[in-house]
Design a protein around this motif. Structure first.
Motif, PDB file in Angstrom:
ATOM      1  N   UNK A  91      -2.812   9.430   7.387  1.00  0.00           N
ATOM      2  CA  UNK A  91      -2.214   9.744   6.081  1.00  0.00           C
ATOM      3  C   UNK A  91      -2.273   8.596   5.111  1.00  0.00           C
ATOM      4  N   UNK A  92      -3.478   8.191   4.760  1.00  0.00           N
ATOM      5  CA  UNK A  92      -3.657   7.111   3.800  1.00  0.00           C
ATOM      6  C   UNK A  92      -3.670   5.765   4.494  1.00  0.00           C
ATOM      7  N   UNK A  93      -4.453   4.859   3.945  1.00  0.00           N
ATOM      8  CA  UNK A  93      -4.552   3.555   4.587  1.00  0.00           C
ATOM      9  C   UNK A  93      -4.667   2.431   3.558  1.00  0.00           C
ATOM     10  N   UNK A  94      -5.620   2.565   2.646  1.00  0.00           N
ATOM     11  CA  UNK A  94      -5.767   1.610   1.533  1.00  0.00           C
ATOM     12  C   UNK A  94      -5.929   0.165   1.992  1.00  0.00           C
ATOM     13  N   UNK A  95      -6.447  -0.020   3.201  1.00  0.00           N
ATOM     14  CA  UNK A  95      -6.590  -1.391   3.702  1.00  0.00           C
ATOM     15  C   UNK A  95      -5.372  -1.886   4.466  1.00  0.00           C
ATOM     16  N   UNK A  96      -4.277  -1.136   4.396  1.00  0.00           N
ATOM     17  CA  UNK A  96      -3.065  -1.580   5.101  1.00  0.00           C
ATOM     18  C   UNK A  96      -3.274  -1.535   6.617  1.00  0.00           C
ATOM     19  N   UNK A  97      -3.983  -0.496   7.072  1.00  0.00           N
ATOM     20  CA  UNK A  97      -4.009  -0.212   8.512  1.00  0.00           C
ATOM     21  C   UNK A  97      -5.298  -0.701   9.162  1.00  0.00           C
ATOM     22  N   UNK A 110       0.777  -1.240   0.000  1.00  0.00           N
ATOM     23  CA  UNK A 110       0.000   0.000   0.000  1.00  0.00           C
ATOM     24  C   UNK A 110       0.801   1.278   0.000  1.00  0.00           C
ATOM     25  N   UNK A 111       1.976   1.289   0.591  1.00  0.00           N
ATOM     26  CA  UNK A 111       2.849   2.465   0.607  1.00  0.00           C
ATOM     27  C   UNK A 111       2.071   3.728   1.006  1.00  0.00           C
ATOM     28  N   UNK A 112       1.545   3.687   2.208  1.00  0.00           N
ATOM     29  CA  UNK A 112       0.840   4.868   2.701  1.00  0.00           C
ATOM     30  C   UNK A 112       1.847   5.968   2.982  1.00  0.00           C
ATOM     31  N   UNK A 170     -21.180  13.648  14.746  1.00  0.00           N
ATOM     32  CA  UNK A 170     -20.118  12.656  14.898  1.00  0.00           C
ATOM     33  C   UNK A 170     -20.571  11.378  14.218  1.00  0.00           C
ATOM     34  N   UNK A 171     -19.583  10.593  13.853  1.00  0.00           N
ATOM     35  CA  UNK A 171     -19.899   9.381  13.108  1.00  0.00           C
ATOM     36  C   UNK A 171     -18.862   8.315  13.408  1.00  0.00           C
ATOM     37  N   UNK A 172     -19.275   7.064  13.267  1.00  0.00           N
ATOM     38  CA  UNK A 172     -18.343   5.970  13.516  1.00  0.00           C
ATOM     39  C   UNK A 172     -17.528   5.610  12.284  1.00  0.00           C
ATOM     40  N   UNK A 173     -17.828   6.222  11.138  1.00  0.00           N
ATOM     41  CA  UNK A 173     -16.916   5.982  10.023  1.00  0.00           C
ATOM     42  C   UNK A 173     -15.705   6.896  10.202  1.00  0.00           C
ATOM     43  N   UNK A 174     -14.638   6.587   9.483  1.00  0.00           N
ATOM     44  CA  UNK A 174     -13.358   7.256   9.749  1.00  0.00           C
ATOM     45  C   UNK A 174     -12.840   7.992   8.522  1.00  0.00           C
ATOM     46  N   UNK A 175     -11.987   8.949   8.816  1.00  0.00           N
ATOM     47  CA  UNK A 175     -11.359   9.764   7.769  1.00  0.00           C
ATOM     48  C   UNK A 175      -9.906   9.337   7.656  1.00  0.00           C
ATOM     49  N   UNK A 176      -9.505   8.866   6.479  1.00  0.00           N
ATOM     50  CA  UNK A 176      -8.070   8.589   6.344  1.00  0.00           C
ATOM     51  C   UNK A 176      -7.482   9.316   5.158  1.00  0.00           C
ATOM     52  N   UNK A 177      -8.063  10.489   4.876  1.00  0.00           N
ATOM     53  CA  UNK A 177      -7.517  11.333   3.826  1.00  0.00           C
ATOM     54  C   UNK A 177      -8.429  11.475   2.629  1.00  0.00           C
ATOM     55  N   UNK A 178      -9.498  10.686   2.573  1.00  0.00           N
ATOM     56  CA  UNK A 178     -10.336  10.682   1.375  1.00  0.00           C
ATOM     57  C   UNK A 178     -11.473  11.684   1.422  1.00  0.00           C
ATOM     58  N   UNK A 179     -11.701  12.336   2.566  1.00  0.00           N
ATOM     59  CA  UNK A 179     -12.755  13.340   2.622  1.00  0.00           C
ATOM     60  C   UNK A 179     -14.025  12.870   3.306  1.00  0.00           C
ATOM     61  N   UNK A 180     -13.936  11.841   4.102  1.00  0.00           N
ATOM     62  CA  UNK A 180     -15.096  11.347   4.840  1.00  0.00           C
ATOM     63  C   UNK A 180     -15.770  12.471   5.619  1.00  0.00           C
ATOM     64  N   UNK A 181     -14.977  13.236   6.352  1.00  0.00           N
ATOM     65  CA  UNK A 181     -15.560  14.290   7.176  1.00  0.00           C
ATOM     66  C   UNK A 181     -16.286  15.322   6.317  1.00  0.00           C
TER      67      UNK A 181
END
Ligand code: FAD
Lengths: 273, 794
Positions: free
Chosen positions: B256-262, B202-204, B504-515
Motif C-alpha cells: 500500500x504505497x512505498x515512495x522509497x520508505x520501504x 512518506x506517510x504510506x 513474472x518479473x523481478x520488478x515489484x508492484x506497490x500500488x502504481x500499476x507495475x503489474x
C-alpha cells in the motif's frame, strides 16, 4: 496504538449510566461518537477502566423545539444537526459552522455532547455555545443542573462537569433582530482552526467567541463592547491584546492574534441578513 | 540496441493505450492481501519499547514484570539480539569518504534518536505486547543531543559517534570552470539566497510491516514484506541472520504505497525476523502510525546557500552553492544517506547550459530519525535551487522567466551531451516541453489576468520549473559501490496449454500499476488479449532475479525485459507454428491469441498449438523441442542513468492577510519516453505533484530543540488532502530512449521533483509586488506572514 484493556458497558437508561459512573468511582468514561476518545485511548493518553457507551440512550438523542429554545440531546450527531430543518431555521450559526467540523465520516459519528465534554480549545461547538448563550443540561449522582455556556468551559480539555453526563443543550431560537457571523481559518478543509470566531449580534450588542486561539473558547468582553460602540476596526482588534494566545508548531501567538483579527473582520463582513 | 524497433512500426493493441488496470477491482473490493492480512498458525506479535530521548545512555533495563505479563512470549534487549544478528553499516565504496557506524536492530548501550527501538516484546496479541511494553523499565542517562544540522559541526557540539571524532558523515566538492571569475565579470548580476527545506516523510497508506516465519525443519525463513526490493532484502536477511540466501524467501503481496520508505533496513523488521528464528514460529510486526512517523526514513532536511550569475542579456554564467544535509544518527543501510545530497550536487541546473559550477555538499549526523531516499531523491532541492534562483534573477534583470529559460535551456537537437557536472544526457526535449506548457496554460492570458487581479488587491503568482529526473539507473548507482542491489531485472513469459500467458518479473508492484504495464507489454508484444495474461511479481522464489521497483526503473528496465521475453517467446512459438503449418515463419504472426497469416487470418489458435506441444508431442518432428517459455534480462548500458525531462507550472493565490496559499492550477508536461499506459503515467505525475505540493506547503516533521518529534500524528502532520488540491493538467512529449527497444524512461518521481520549485516560484511571483519573498519549505502561513512583515520593515 492499541488501547489498554477496559470494560465495556452499554446502559439502557441515563439513570443506569450515572449509576455506572458512580460505581467506577471516576475510573469510567462515557463514550459518545468515539471520534476523540478512541484515538486518545489508542495513543494510551486515556486509559479508563470502563467505557460507558451512551449509544442506546434514546433520551439523549433528538432535536426538540420548545417555544423559544431548541433542545438538542447530547448524543445528536453533527450530521443529524446539519440535516435538521428546525436547526437550519432556528440556529443559523450551526449551518454556517457545521461544514467546517471535520469531514462527513467524522460528522456521522461525532456528537455535540462529546465535543462540549471534551472542550477542545480549537473545536467549533464550544465557541458556538458561548456566542449563542446556550445552556447545558447535565445529570449526575446528585441530580440534574443547568449550566450556562459561560460557566462551562474552564480550560484546555477542562469543563465544569463533576462526575456528570451532559444530557442536552438548550439554545435560544434565533430572533428577527439577530444576525450571525462565522469564520474560521484552516490550511486544510476540516482541520481544527488556526483561529476562528462565531458571532451573534442582537440589535447592537455582540457576543463573539473565538476558538483555536487560546486554552479555551474565548469571549473578549471589551472587544464585544467596542463592537457595540461601533469603534473602528483597529481599536476593536486592539482588544485582542488581552487574550493569552496559544503558541504551537502550527502558529505562534503573534500569527494567531493576527489570524483571529482576520477571522473577526471576515466574519463581520459576512454576517447573515 | 537502437530503436524504434519493428514491433512499434505496426499497430499495437496495448502498449500506449489507456487500459484500466486489472487489479483495481480486487483492491477496491477489499480483497487485497497486505502484510497485516497475513495470518499464520501460531503467529505472535511484536511491539517495541522505544527511546523517549534523542540521545541517552541505556544504564539498565528491567523487564521482569513484562516477562511475566499476560500473553508475553519473549522479551529481547539490544544485547540479546546482537548475539544473533550481525551489525550493519550504511556505507558504499563509490561514495568515497562516507562514514557511519555499525547499527544493531535494537539500540545497544546508547539510544541515538527518539523512537529508536530499545526492547522488543513478543506476545500473543499486539495489544498485550503493548501492555507489556509499559512494564519495561529502562534507566536512561540523557546525553546532550545534536539536533540542529547547522550547529552539528561546531566545536563543542555533542558528538554522536565518538569513534568518528565529528558529526561529519560525508562531504564532496564539485568544481567546474571558474565561478568566481564568472561572477566578477562586468555585466553579470548575481542573486543569492538561503534555502531551507524541512524534513518530511512518506506517510504510506499501508504502514511498514512484516510477518516472518521460520521453519527449523528446513532452516527456512519466509518473510512477508511490504516493500520494493525483495531480492535485496533476501541478501540482507541472509547476511545478518546467518542463513543461506536460498533458504530465505521474501514475498511482497500487495503493497500500500512505498515512495522509497520501504526499501531500507529497519531495526524493528530485522528484529522480527530474528525473533521468528529464535522462537521458531511466525512473528508479525506492523508499525502503527506513531512508529511510522518516528522510524520511517525522513526526507530532505537541507539548508542551502546558493548563488546564480546571469548576464544582462540573460545568459546564466554559473551556479555556486553549499548544501548541508542532516541525516540522523546513522547512514541508512544499505543504500546510504549520502545519495540525497549527491543528487543535489549532480543535478542542480542540469537543464541549463552553464560553464561554471561550484558545489559543496556536507552530510551531517544528528539525533533525529534517519533521513534517506524518498521519492525524487534530491530532485526537489536541486530544482528549487536552480529554478528558484533563475526566476529571482529574471526579476532582477527584468526579464520574463520563460524568456530567460528559452535562452538557457539545452537545445533539443544538442544531444547527446553532458551537463555542467558531467552527467551524460540524451533524448531530452526541454524547449519543446516548455513551449507545450506555455500553450497548454495559455501563459499570456494568465499573465494578463494576473495583472487585473493585482489591481483588485488579489495576489496571484505564476511559477515554473524545467526539470530532469534520474530514471532507469545502471549498476553505477548502487551495485558498483558494493550494495546487494541488482540493477538488472528479468522477465519470464510462459504460454500455457489453454493459450494464456503466465508472466513474472523481478520488478515489484506497490500500488502504481507495475503489474498492469507488464501485462500490457506482454500482451501487446506477444499477441494475446490482455485478460489472458496473469502476472506474478514480488516473490524471490518464483520470479526472476532483479532489483525491484525504485528510482523510476520499473517500466524502463523491467518493462524492457518483459518486451524482450515476450518477443523471444513469440519467435519460439512461430517456429513451432511454421513446422506445424508447413510454412515459413516470415509469413506468420500472432494476434489475439492465434497464429495468423501476416494479413491477420487465423491459421491456428495458441491453445491448439500449446496443447499439441504439451499433450501430443508425438505429432511433432522428433528434432523439434519446443520450449514455450522464455526469460530475458535487461540492464542499462552506456549510460549511468536515463534522464527524463519535463516542464511544470503552478498558478497560486496568496492571501496576504493570512499567509495562506491556494494552488489554483498546476500543469505538467512530461517526457518519459514511450508512454505504456497514459492513465497510469498521468496518475503517477498527478500523485507526484500532490506529494510535491505537500513538501512545498504542508508537510514537516517538527522537532523540539532537544530532539523530541512534536507532530507524530495525522492530526498534527499535514499531508496534502484532496479538497485543497488544484486541477492538474498533464501533457506528454514522447522522446523514446535509445537505450532500449521499448523506449520507456521513468515517470514516477517527476511530479515530486518538480512541483515544489514551481510552487515556490509562483508564491514568490505573487509576493514580488510587495517586495517580499520566501525561500523556506514548507511555505506555511506563518512563514509567509513573516516574509511580508520583513518586506514591510525594509
Ligand atoms: C480527523 C478528525 C478531525 C476532526 N476535526 C474536528 C474539527 O474540525 N472540529 C471539531 O470540533 N472537532 C473535530 N474532531 C473531533 C470530533 O468533532 C469529535 O467527534 C468530538 O470532539 C467528540 O465527539 P464524540 O461524540 O466523538 O465524543 P467521544 O470521542 O466519544 O468523547 C469525547 C469526550 O467526551 C466525553 N463525553 C462524550 N459524551 C459525553 C456526555 N454526554 N457527557 C459527558 N461526557 C461525554 C467522553 O468521555 C470523552 O472524554 C475531529 C476528529 C477527527 C477524528
Amino acid at each position: 496504538m492499541k488501547a489498554p484493556d477496559f470494560d465495556y458497558l452499554r446502559p439502557a437508561s441515563l439513570a443506569a449510566a450515572v449509576a455506572m459512573l458512580v460505581e467506577y468511582d471516576g475510573e469510567a468514561m462515557p463514550l459518545a461518537g468515539g471520534q476523540s476518545l478512541m484515538p486518545m485511548m489508542n495513543f494510551r493518553m486515556a486509559a479508563p477502566e470502563a467505557l460507558i457507551d451512551l449509544v442506546n440512550l434514546s433520551e439523549l438523542r433528538g432535536i426538540w423545539v420548545e417555544s423559544d429554545t431548541i433542545r438538542i440531546g447530547a448524543m445528536t450527531s453533527y450530521a443529524d444537526l446539519k440535516g435538521d430543518a428546525a436547526v437550519q431555521k432556528h440556529i443559523p450559526l450551526f449551518s454556517l459552522a457545521l461544514p467546517h467540523i471535520a469531514h462527513d465520516a467524522i460528522r456521522n459519528r461525532g456528537t455535540i455532547g462529546g465535543s462540549l465534554a471534551l472542550a477542545d480549545p480549537a473545536a467549533e461547538m464550544p465557541a458556538l455555545m458561548l456566542a449563542l448563550n446556550a445552556n447545558i443540561e447535565v445529570e449526575g449522582p446528585d441530580g440534574a443542573r443547568m449550566l450556562s455556556a459561560d460557566d462551562f468551559f474552564l480550560g484546555m480539555f477542562e469543563t465544569a462537569l463533576d462526575g456528570e453526563l451532559i444530557k442536552a443543550i438548550h439554545i435560544p431560537v434565533a430572533k428577527s433582530e439577530q444576525r450571525f457571523g462565522f469564520h474560521e481559518l484552516t490550511q486544510r478543509h476540516g482541520d481544527y482552526a488556526l483561529a476562528g470566531v462565531a458571532i451573534v449580534q442582537t440589535s447592537n450588542t455582540y457576543r463573539a467567541a473565538f476558538f483555536g486561539v487560546a486554552d479555551r473558547a474565548t469571549r473578549v468582553p471589551k472587544l464585544e463592547a467596542a463592537l457595540e460602540q461601533n469603534e473602528d476596526i483597529t481599536s476593536v482588534l486592539a482588544h485582542l491584546n488581552s487574550v493569552d494566545f496559544t503558541d504551537d508548531i502550527k502558529a505562534n501567538h503573534t500569527t494567531r492574534q493576527r489570524l483571529a483579527g482576520v477571522a473577526l473582520k471576515r466574519a463581520l463582513k459576512g454576517m447573515t441578513t | 540496441m537502437t530503436g524504434p524497433a519493428h514491433i512499434f512500426d505496426k499497430p499495437n493493441r496495448y502498449i500506449g493505450k489507456p487500459e484500466p488496470r486489472a487489479d483495481a477491482a480486487r483492491l477496491l473490493q477489499g480483497r487485497g492481501t497486505y502484510v497485516d492480512d497475513q495470518k499464520l498458525p501460531r503467529m505472535v506479535h511484536a511491539a517495541f519499547v522505544r527511546s523517549p530521548h534523542a540521545h541517552a545512555t541505556i544504564l539498565s533495563i528491567n523487564a521482569e514484570e513484562a516477562r511475566a505479563a499476560t500473553g508475553v512470549v519473549a522479551v529481547y534487549s539490544g544485547e540479546d539480539l546482537a548475539k544473533h544478528v550481525t551489525p550493519y553499516v550504511g556505507t558504499l565504496t563509490h561514495l568515497a569518504g562516507l562514514r557511519s557506524m555499525p547499527q544493531h536492530p535494537l539500540a545497544v548501550g546508547v539510544a541515538r534518536w527518539q523512537g529508536e527501538p530499545v526492547v522488543m516484546i513478543v506476545a500473543t496479541s499486539r495489544a498485550l505486547a503493548e501492555d507489556a511494553c509499559e512494564l519495561v523499565y529502562v534507566d536512561y542517562a540523557e546525553l546532550p543531543a545534536a539536533v540542529d544540522s547547522e550547529t552539528a559541526l561546531d566545536t563543542g557540539a555533542p558528538i554522536i559517534h565518538s569513534e568518528l571524532g565529528s558529526n561529519l558523515a560525508w562531504e564532496r566538492d564539485v568544481v567546474v570552470g571558474d565561478i568566481d571569475a564568472a561572477f566578477a565579470a562586468p555585466d553579470v548580476h548575481v542573486v543569492e539566497r538561503q534555502f531551507r527545506f524541512g524534513r518530511h516523510t512518506g506517510v504510506t497508506l499501508e504502514t511498514r510491516g512484516t510477518v516472518c516465519d521460520y521453519d527449523p525443519s528446513e532452516d527456512q525463513l519466509t518473510v512477508y514484506y511490504s516493500g520494493q526490493a525483495p531480492h535485496m532484502m533476501q541478501v540482507i536477511f541472509s547476511k545478518h541472520l546467518d542463513l543461506p540466501e536460498e533458504n530465505i524467501r521474501v514475498i511482497s503481496n500487495d503493497v500500500g504505497g512505498s515512495f522509497g520508505i520501504k526499501i531500507h533496513t529497519y531495526g524493528d523488521e530485522i528484529a522480527t525476523a530474528a525473533a521468528a528464528k529464535l522462537l521458531k514460529r511466525p512473528v508479525k510486526f506492523i508499525a502503527d502510525r506513531f512508529e511510522s512517523f518516528l522510524t520511517d526514513i525522513h526526507a530532505r532536511d537541507h539548508i542551502v546557500r546558493a548563488k546564480m550569475g546571469v548576464t544582462e542579456a540573460g545568459k546564466i554564467v554559473g551556479i555556486d552553492f553549499d548544501d548541508l544535509t542532516g541525516i540522523g544518527p546513522f547512514s541508512m543501510y544499505p543504500r546510504t544517506s549520502a545519495i540525497e545530497c549527491n543528487q543535489v550536487l549532480n543535478l542542480t541546473g542540469a537543464p541549463y547550459v552553464m560553464e561554471n559550477y561550484r558545489a559543496k555538499g556536507r552530510v551531517v549526523f544528528q539525533n533525529k530519525t534517519l533521513m534517506c531516499q524518498y521519492r525524487a531523491v534530491g530532485h526537489p532541492i536541486a530544482m528549487a535551487i536552480a529554478d528558484g534562483l533563475l526566476e529571482d534573477a529574471a526579476r532582477k534583470i527584468g526579464m520574463d522567466p520563460v524568456a530567460l529559460r528559452e535562452i538557457n535551456l539545452m537545445a533539443d537537437d544538442s544531444y547527446p551531451r553532458t551537463s555542467a557536472t558531467g552527467m551524460k544526457l540524451d533524448d531530452l526535449s526541454h524547449k519543446r516541453a516548455l513551449r507545450k506548457l506555455t500553450d497548454l496554460m495559455n501563459y499570456d492570458g494568465l499573465r494578463a489576468r494576473q495583472t487585473l487581479a493585482r489591481k483588485k488587491g488579489i495576489y496571484r503568482g505564476i511559477g515554473f520549473v524545467s526539470m530532469v529526473e534520474v530514471t532507469n539507473p545502471s549498476p553505477m548507482f548502487y551495485g558498483i559501490g558494493g550494495a546487494p542491489i541488482a540493477s538488472q531485472d528479468g522477465a519470464t513469459v510462459r504460454l500455457d496449454a489453454g493459450g494464456a500467458l503466465h508472466v513474472s518479473s523481478s520488478i515489484t508492484e506497490q500500488g502504481q500499476g507495475t503489474n498492469a504495464i507488464l501485462a500490457q507489454i506482454a500482451a501487446g508484444v506477444f499477441g494475446v488479449d490482455l485478460n489472458r495474461v496473469k502476472v506474478t511479481t514480488g516473490d524471490t522464489a518464483t520470479t526472476p532475479y532483479g532489483g525491484g521497483t525504485w528510482a523510476s526503473r520499473g517500466a524502463g528496465i523491467g518493462g524492457e525485459a518483459m518486451l524482450q521475453a515476450a518477443q523471444a517467446l513469440k519467435d519460439q512459438v512461430l517456429e513451432v507454428a511454421g513446422v506445424m503449418l508447413q510454412t515459413g515463419v516470415e509469413t506468420l504472426d500472432i494476434q489475439s491469441g492465434a497464429v495468423t497469416d501476416i494479413d491477420g487470418s487465423v491459421r491456428l489458435t495458441l491453445a491448439d498449438l500449446a496443447r499439441t506441444v504439451y499433450y501430443r508431442g508425438n505429432e511433432l518432428p522428433n528434432d523439434l523441442n519446443p520450449e514455450l517459455i522464455a526469460t530475458r534480462h535487461y540492464r542499462v548500458t552506456d549510460f549511468p542513468f536515463v534522464f527524463t525531462n519535463g516542464a511544470m507550472a503552478a498558478h497560486v493565490e496568496v492571501d496576504i492577510e493570512t499567509g495562506f496559499v491556494k494552488v489554483l492550477h498546476f500543469w505538467a508536461v512530461e517526457d518519459c519516453g514511450r508512454v505504456i499506459n497514459p492513465l497510469l503515467v498521468d496518475e503517477q505525475i498527478r500523485g507526484g505533484v500532490v506529494q510535491g505540493i505537500g513538501g512545498a506547503l504542508y508537510e514537516e516533521c517538527h522537532y523540539s530543540p532537544d530532539g523530541q518529534f512534536l507532530n507524530a500524528t495525522m492530526a498534527d502532520y499535514m499531508v496534502p488532502m484532496a479538497s485543497e488540491m488544484p486541477e492538474i493538467t498533464i501533457a506528454h512529449i514522447e522522446t523514446p530512449t535509445k537505450t532500449s527497444i521499448l523506449g520507456a524512461k521513468g515517470a514516477g518521481e517527476a511530479g515530486t521533483g518538480g512541483a515544489p520549485a514551481a510552487i515556490l516560484n509562483a508564491v514568490n511571483d505573487a509576493l514580488s509586488p510587495l517586495g517580499a519573498s520566501i525561500w523556506q519549505m514548507p511555505m506555511t502561513p506563518e512563514r509567509i506572514l513573516a516574509s511580508l512583515n520583513q518586506a514591510d520593515c525594509n
